[in-house]
Scaffold this motif. Structure first.
Motif, short mmCIF file in Angstrom:
data_model
loop_
_atom_site.label_atom_id
_atom_site.label_comp_id
_atom_site.label_asym_id
_atom_site.label_seq_id
_atom_site.Cartn_x
_atom_site.Cartn_y
_atom_site.Cartn_z
N MET A 1 0.81 -1.22 0.00
CA MET A 1 0.00 0.00 0.00
C MET A 1 0.84 1.27 0.00
SD MET A 1 -3.17 -0.98 -0.09
CE MET A 1 -2.62 -2.36 -1.09
N GLN B 1 -3.22 7.09 4.29
CA GLN B 1 -3.22 5.65 4.52
C GLN B 1 -3.60 5.43 5.98
OE1 GLN B 1 0.19 3.49 3.04
NE2 GLN B 1 0.56 5.03 1.47
N GLN C 1 -3.68 2.50 8.08
CA GLN C 1 -3.34 1.11 8.37
C GLN C 1 -3.52 0.81 9.86
OE1 GLN C 1 0.65 1.12 6.91
NE2 GLN C 1 0.02 1.21 4.78
#
Length: 156
Positions: A26, A35, A37
């Protein structure tokens, strides 16, 4: 091909390695600030259920996580299939398990955030085939050109 999807802890070395592989895949797809995560430790929280698919040798080849935000809303997180295993139904199997768990918890909706680059097109198709519809910003995510959002109303 049928897959066994099991609920497991994310705090296993082989699952941690899969989380790291997902993070690495990613990283180049959009800026870090867009992002969202989760670490293996976060995935192992009381508000999360982790689903793992293993191959015939016992190696993990896919995963997904249901994060429960409140009595109504769950979020699909950390969907991943090993590159060499894609196209075999792993994602659909994991997503079906997440939906079933969310319904069993009495949640009324599932939401998710994903990327906007063409690399995410297979994920968009997976979610749309499972009844998710594109929607506006969900939960705590910022609005950006790097994020795409989906919602599914559950029958729970």
């Amino acid at each position: 091909m049928a897959f066994a999807v099991t609920m497991e802890t994310a705090l296993q070395d082989d699952v941690r390695a899969m989380v790291e592989a997902l993070n690495a895949a990613m990283a180049p797809l959009h800026p870090p600030e867009f992002q969202f995560q989760m670490t293996a430790e976060e995935m192992d929280g009381a508000d999360c259920t982790v689903f793992i698919v293993r191959d015939e040798t016992g190696a993990p080849v896919g995963m997904g996580c249901l994060k429960q935000h409140d009595a109504k809303t769950g979020e699909v997180k950390r969907m991943w299939a090993a590159p060499e295993q894609r196209g075999k139904g792993i994602g659909a199997s994991v997503l079906a398990a997440i939906i079933a768990k969310a319904e069993s918890l009495g949640l009324s909706e599932l939401v998710l955030e994903t990327g906007t680059s063409a690399a995410f097109a297979p994920a968009w198709h997976l979610y749309e085939r499972a009844g998710f519809a594109p929607c506006g910003v969900v939960l705590y995510y910022p609005s950006s050109d790097h994020n795409r959002f989906y919602r599914k109303v559950l029958s729970a």
